[in-house]
Design a protein around this motif. Structure first.
Motif, PDB file in Angstrom:
ATOM      1  N   ALA A 144       0.855  -1.193   0.000  1.00 16.11           N
ATOM      2  CA  ALA A 144       0.000   0.000   0.000  1.00 16.11           C
ATOM      3  C   ALA A 144       0.887   1.238   0.000  1.00 16.11           C
ATOM      4  O   ALA A 144       1.675   1.440   0.933  1.00 16.11           O
ATOM      5  N   PHE A 145       0.784   2.046  -1.055  1.00 16.26           N
ATOM      6  CA  PHE A 145       1.576   3.283  -1.155  1.00 16.26           C
ATOM      7  C   PHE A 145       0.858   4.406  -0.414  1.00 16.26           C
ATOM      8  O   PHE A 145      -0.240   4.804  -0.796  1.00 16.26           O
ATOM      9  N   LEU A 146       1.490   4.951   0.615  1.00 11.49           N
ATOM     10  CA  LEU A 146       0.895   6.047   1.390  1.00 11.49           C
ATOM     11  C   LEU A 146       1.420   7.389   0.894  1.00 11.49           C
ATOM     12  O   LEU A 146       2.619   7.543   0.633  1.00 11.49           O
ATOM     13  N   ASN A 147       0.526   8.351   0.782  1.00 14.31           N
ATOM     14  CA  ASN A 147       0.865   9.717   0.378  1.00 14.31           C
ATOM     15  C   ASN A 147       1.508  10.429   1.566  1.00 14.31           C
ATOM     16  O   ASN A 147       0.858  10.673   2.583  1.00 14.31           O
ATOM     17  N   PHE A 148       2.801  10.783   1.439  1.00 13.99           N
ATOM     18  CA  PHE A 148       3.502  11.381   2.579  1.00 13.99           C
ATOM     19  C   PHE A 148       3.072  12.826   2.848  1.00 13.99           C
ATOM     20  O   PHE A 148       3.465  13.419   3.853  1.00 13.99           O
ATOM     21  N   ASN A 149       2.250  13.420   1.954  1.00 13.26           N
ATOM     22  CA  ASN A 149       1.716  14.761   2.205  1.00 13.26           C
ATOM     23  C   ASN A 149       0.514  14.737   3.142  1.00 13.26           C
ATOM     24  O   ASN A 149       0.171  15.745   3.752  1.00 13.26           O
ATOM     25  N   VAL A 150      -0.133  13.581   3.227  1.00 12.70           N
ATOM     26  CA  VAL A 150      -1.331  13.444   4.065  1.00 12.70           C
ATOM     27  C   VAL A 150      -0.907  13.457   5.529  1.00 12.70           C
ATOM     28  O   VAL A 150       0.124  12.896   5.903  1.00 12.70           O
ATOM     29  N   ARG A 151      -1.713  14.106   6.363  1.00 13.35           N
ATOM     30  CA  ARG A 151      -1.318  14.291   7.750  1.00 13.35           C
ATOM     31  C   ARG A 151      -2.278  13.626   8.725  1.00 13.35           C
ATOM     32  O   ARG A 151      -3.434  13.360   8.415  1.00 13.35           O
ATOM     33  N   SER A 152      -1.768  13.348   9.914  1.00 15.49           N
ATOM     34  CA  SER A 152      -2.516  13.008  11.110  1.00 15.49           C
ATOM     35  C   SER A 152      -3.713  12.080  10.894  1.00 15.49           C
ATOM     36  O   SER A 152      -3.554  10.914  10.543  1.00 15.49           O
ATOM     37  N   ARG A 153      -4.918  12.631  11.082  1.00 16.53           N
ATOM     38  CA  ARG A 153      -6.160  11.841  11.035  1.00 16.53           C
ATOM     39  C   ARG A 153      -6.320  11.111   9.711  1.00 16.53           C
ATOM     40  O   ARG A 153      -6.682   9.935   9.668  1.00 16.53           O
ATOM     41  N   SER A 154      -6.050  11.797   8.602  1.00 17.59           N
ATOM     42  CA  SER A 154      -6.196  11.182   7.285  1.00 17.59           C
ATOM     43  C   SER A 154      -5.202  10.049   7.088  1.00 17.59           C
ATOM     44  O   SER A 154      -5.528   9.023   6.508  1.00 17.59           O
ATOM     45  N   LEU A 155      -3.984  10.239   7.580  1.00 17.91           N
ATOM     46  CA  LEU A 155      -2.955   9.208   7.433  1.00 17.91           C
ATOM     47  C   LEU A 155      -3.306   7.976   8.267  1.00 17.91           C
ATOM     48  O   LEU A 155      -3.144   6.836   7.805  1.00 17.91           O
ATOM     49  N   LEU A 156      -3.795   8.192   9.463  1.00 22.34           N
ATOM     50  CA  LEU A 156      -4.244   7.070  10.303  1.00 22.34           C
ATOM     51  C   LEU A 156      -5.377   6.306   9.627  1.00 22.34           C
ATOM     52  O   LEU A 156      -5.423   5.069   9.653  1.00 22.34           O
ATOM     53  N   HIS A 157      -6.293   7.054   9.010  1.00 22.92           N
ATOM     54  CA  HIS A 157      -7.392   6.430   8.264  1.00 22.92           C
ATOM     55  C   HIS A 157      -6.854   5.565   7.128  1.00 22.92           C
ATOM     56  O   HIS A 157      -7.322   4.439   6.915  1.00 22.92           O
ATOM     57  N   CYS A 158      -5.872   6.073   6.395  1.00 23.00           N
ATOM     58  CA  CYS A 158      -5.287   5.324   5.273  1.00 23.00           C
ATOM     59  C   CYS A 158      -4.666   4.021   5.747  1.00 23.00           C
ATOM     60  O   CYS A 158      -4.851   2.964   5.132  1.00 23.00           O
ATOM     61  N   VAL A 159      -3.916   4.111   6.845  1.00 22.65           N
ATOM     62  CA  VAL A 159      -3.258   2.912   7.380  1.00 22.65           C
ATOM     63  C   VAL A 159      -4.300   1.882   7.818  1.00 22.65           C
ATOM     64  O   VAL A 159      -4.212   0.697   7.465  1.00 22.65           O
ATOM     65  N   SER A 160      -5.314   2.316   8.556  1.00 26.17           N
ATOM     66  CA  SER A 160      -6.308   1.367   9.068  1.00 26.17           C
ATOM     67  C   SER A 160      -7.166   0.779   7.954  1.00 26.17           C
ATOM     68  O   SER A 160      -7.572  -0.385   8.022  1.00 26.17           O
ATOM     69  N   SER A 161      -7.435   1.548   6.896  1.00 22.09           N
ATOM     70  CA  SER A 161      -8.328   1.067   5.834  1.00 22.09           C
ATOM     71  C   SER A 161      -7.713  -0.062   5.016  1.00 22.09           C
ATOM     72  O   SER A 161      -8.424  -0.892   4.463  1.00 22.09           O
ATOM     73  N   CYS A 162      -6.363  -0.099   4.916  1.00 19.85           N
ATOM     74  CA  CYS A 162      -5.741  -1.185   4.145  1.00 19.85           C
ATOM     75  C   CYS A 162      -5.285  -2.344   5.032  1.00 19.85           C
ATOM     76  O   CYS A 162      -4.762  -3.346   4.532  1.00 19.85           O
ATOM     77  N   GLU A 163      -5.453  -2.200   6.353  1.00 20.16           N
ATOM     78  CA  GLU A 163      -5.192  -3.269   7.331  1.00 20.16           C
ATOM     79  C   GLU A 163      -3.828  -3.941   7.138  1.00 20.16           C
ATOM     80  O   GLU A 163      -3.729  -5.148   6.897  1.00 20.16           O
ATOM     81  N   PRO A 164      -2.742  -3.178   7.261  1.00 17.87           N
ATOM     82  CA  PRO A 164      -1.419  -3.773   7.057  1.00 17.87           C
ATOM     83  C   PRO A 164      -0.924  -4.540   8.285  1.00 17.87           C
ATOM     84  O   PRO A 164      -1.303  -4.240   9.415  1.00 17.87           O
ATOM     85  N   LYS A 165      -0.075  -5.520   8.032  1.00 20.64           N
ATOM     86  CA  LYS A 165       0.609  -6.206   9.129  1.00 20.64           C
ATOM     87  C   LYS A 165       1.801  -5.357   9.570  1.00 20.64           C
ATOM     88  O   LYS A 165       2.158  -5.340  10.738  1.00 20.64           O
ATOM     89  N   ILE A 166       2.407  -4.688   8.579  1.00 20.89           N
ATOM     90  CA  ILE A 166       3.626  -3.917   8.830  1.00 20.89           C
ATOM     91  C   ILE A 166       3.521  -2.547   8.155  1.00 20.89           C
ATOM     92  O   ILE A 166       2.944  -2.428   7.079  1.00 20.89           O
ATOM     93  N   LEU A 167       4.097  -1.533   8.788  1.00 23.82           N
ATOM     94  CA  LEU A 167       4.236  -0.199   8.208  1.00 23.82           C
ATOM     95  C   LEU A 167       5.727   0.117   8.117  1.00 23.82           C
ATOM     96  O   LEU A 167       6.453   0.016   9.113  1.00 23.82           O
ATOM     97  N   ILE A 168       6.199   0.463   6.922  1.00 23.16           N
ATOM     98  CA  ILE A 168       7.608   0.821   6.724  1.00 23.16           C
ATOM     99  C   ILE A 168       7.693   2.316   6.435  1.00 23.16           C
ATOM    100  O   ILE A 168       7.008   2.824   5.541  1.00 23.16           O
ATOM    101  N   VAL A 169       8.546   3.021   7.182  1.00 26.89           N
ATOM    102  CA  VAL A 169       8.639   4.481   7.096  1.00 26.89           C
ATOM    103  C   VAL A 169      10.057   4.889   6.698  1.00 26.89           C
ATOM    104  O   VAL A 169      11.036   4.378   7.248  1.00 26.89           O
TER     105      VAL A 169
END
Length: 631
Positions: A144-169
């Motif tokens: 899942a490609f996350l938009n690094f311009n998205v902030r806070s609440r929206s970014l948390l929503h993105c992460v939860s909506s794709c239900e990842p096992k791992i997040l790489i930053v």
């Protein structure tokens, strides 16, 4: 007579030959007059069909060949050819293959991932974005490609909506991680692209990659059984609310990767990518396109108008990618000597205005502008293969036969397609703006979004022309002229486009109404002369006995919204106008714009140089229109 025979030793032509020649010439002239694009259309259509037949042959032979498979094959076939050039350093096909193997080995040894698991990737443009993407793909993971311009609440929503096992930053986004880490779901394992970490319970990845084996992981980990299986999630603003994770299949990746080839790019080309890799344009068309061709990519951390042409000359770039804003920025740069001294021959992208298109060609030389249309999650694509200025593509009988679509009548007040007394939608005439819809079938499927079935259902139109038919609603208004060229007209719904990004008005208004002095916020886009898209504007209703706190307003929008979504203009009203269907009235507000000479309500402007909202006076308005005030 013998003398004449000496002058004419060849036998006389049959009498029918001149007539046949005249007929051929006549047909050629008629074709040029009535069907001027016939041969160009035919060549393009044959190219599209050729690619489609190749995929169909793979399917019939039981061979599923993905873009990753093609890359691994190229790493063996041309190991020493440069695949990526980043900040002057060359990464060959073999280099990228081996480093992505290391990434795969790290997570294979860690044992946390199985085939089909999702991993979210929050990284900027750098080679390790591609190494991690390919490494996870080799394990059969969905990335899942996350938009690094998205902030806070929206970014948390993105992460939860794709239900990842791992997040790489990425190492340069640790500040963003710090913002939302306390609220991140506890079951998501976080890895950062560094050798050490100050965050509790966060794993480091860079040190483990450097210590890992370069050996390939078993092929059965990533082998695909079906081209329709999910391989990526790419986020799109869509038409309403928070970003949605569009499901991207192997089939869509293959189609996206064929774009540069379809426009005439070859293995000898060097492609310059300055767009963010989380966008499908850069990742699928750009990186995927390089793999399809076996070409070389010059990757830029971030677009720079001042360095653009010097980079093109330095690396002998022949193909560039753009969005409309990018071309305008280049045309706005001070004129330099020798601007046409470059090797760029193709520019592939979308969203460039007619005037900018002409300026670009006049100033930078004979570059073929390859404008196209396509949504990340969509099942329809148009490509301007003829170079007609302003057009996103061209259609004809055969194209519609293979890729059925229509432009239908749309009610702007009700924000929905118009249906006649029988309940059917109606097609617009040529020259009229209509909603672009594309038929959903086995050959042109719509894969929808993950996380919320309702989002997928909302993008589909049922019973359009007959019982049982199903169409994808692009949300875009298009015009087809009498020569069958197609032109983008506008977006429908609660959205507008600014800085090359879709902005959902409901997401912006939700952030604004969190402020204790705001009763209601109506967000919309307004046109700004000499700028692509529409700038954000918010009409505000204040709560009783409160005043507008501009300092708090500025802090709120820059904290919770990406920079391109922050409203540039504010308008304070006494009451909010509503439509007959109890929706916020936007049409009059859009028409009135941000001119303090005609709008009597208080207006404010987001002055980035002062990092504050300031009163929008006539002087400030004139500076914006003249281009002296940077937006």
């Amino acid at each position: 007579m013998s003398g004449w025979d000496d002058f004419y030793p060849l036998p006389m032509l049959p009498s029918w030959v001149p007539g046949a020649a005249a007929g051929i010439v006549s047909l050629h002239l008629i074709q040029k007059l009535l069907f001027p694009c016939f041969w160009a259309d035919l060549r393009y259509l044959l190219k599209v069909l050729k690619y489609g037949l190749r995929l169909e042959m793979y399917r019939l032979q039981g061979r599923i060949v993905t873009v990753l498979d093609k890359f691994v094959k190229l790493a063996k076939k041309q190991p020493h050819k440069p695949f990526l050039i980043y900040e002057g350093k060359v990464h060959t096909y073999r280099d990228v293959d081996r480093r992505s193997n290391r990434v795969a080995q790290v997570f294979l040894r860690h044992g946390a991932l199985k085939k089909g698991d999702t991993v979210a990737l929050l990284m900027g443009n750098e080679p390790d974005f591609i190494h991690v993407w390919f490494g996870l793909a080799k394990l059969g993971c969905v990335v899942a490609f996350l938009n690094f311009n998205v902030r806070s609440r929206s970014l948390l929503h993105c992460v939860s909506s794709c239900e990842p096992k791992i997040l790489i930053v990425g190492a340069d986004l640790l500040g963003t991680l710090e913002e939302f880490l306390p609220n991140l779901q506890k079951h998501v394992s976080v890895w950062i692209m560094t050798k050490d970490s100050t965050f509790p319970s966060v794993h480091t990845l860079l040190d483990k990659i450097e210590a890992a084996s370069e050996d390939p992981v078993p092929v059965n980990r990533h082998s695909a059984n079906n081209l329709k299986s999910t391989v990526l999630y790419i986020f799109t603003s869509g038409t309403t609310g928070l970003p949605k994770a569009a499901v991207i299949s192997h089939m869509q990746v293959l189609k996206g990767a064929a774009g540069l080839w379809a426009f005439g790019a070859t293995a000898e080309d060097i492609i310059y990518i300055t767009l963010p890799l989380y966008h499908s344009a850069a990742s699928l068309l750009g990186i995927g396109g390089c793999i399809e061709l076996g070409a070389t990519c010059v990757l830029k951390k971030k677009f720079s108008a001042s360095q653009f042409w010097s980079d093109c000359k330095k690396y002998n770039v022949t193909v560039i990618q753009y969005i409309g804003e990018l071309c305008r920025y280049l045309c706005s740069q001070p004129v330099k000597e020798g601007e046409k001294n470059h090797k760029v021959r193709l520019a592939v992208g979308n969203g460039v205005r007619n005037d900018v298109w002409r300026k670009f060609l006049d100033r930078f030389g004979a570059v073929k502008i390859c404008e196209f249309y396509g949504a990340t999650e969509g099942n329809i694509c148009f490509m301007n293969h003829t170079g007609k200025i302003g057009s996103v593509g061209r259609t004809n009988f055969f194209y519609k036969l293979f890729f059925p679509f229509d432009l239908i009548k749309y009610d702007f007040q009700k924000d929905e397609p118009i249906r006649n007394k029988h309940g059917w939608c109606e097609k617009v005439k040529k020259g009229e703006a209509g909603l672009l819809i594309s038929k959903v079938n086995a050959k042109s499927p719509f894969f929808g979004y993950t996380g919320n079935k309702r989002h997928t259902e909302k993008k589909l139109l049922c019973e359009v022309f007959k019982k049982g038919d199903l169409y994808f609603n692009t949300g875009d208004l298009m015009v087809q002229d009498h020569e069958n060229f197609l032109y983008f007209w506008d977006r429908t719904g609660d959205t507008f486009r600014w800085k090359g990004e879709n902005v959902a008005t409901t997401e912006v208004s939700d952030v604004i109404v969190m402020l204790e002095f705001i009763q209601e916020a109506n967000v919309y886009g307004v046109s700004v002369p000499d700028h692509e898209g529409k700038a954000g504007m918010a009409s505000l209703i204040l709560k009783q006995n409160t005043s507008l706190d501009l300092e708090q307003m500025y802090k709120q929008v820059v904290t919770y919204l990406p920079s391109y979504a922050c409203p540039l203009f504010l308008r304070v009203q006494e009451k909010m106008e509503m439509t007959a269907t109890f929706k916020q009235q936007k049409f009059r507000l859009v028409d009135e714009g941000f001119n303090p000479s005609t709008v009597t309500d208080p207006l404010y402007f987001l002055d980035n140089s002062k990092k504050a909202y300031v009163l929008l006076t006539k002087e400030v308005h004139e500076m914006i229109l003249s281009g002296k005030m940077k937006l």
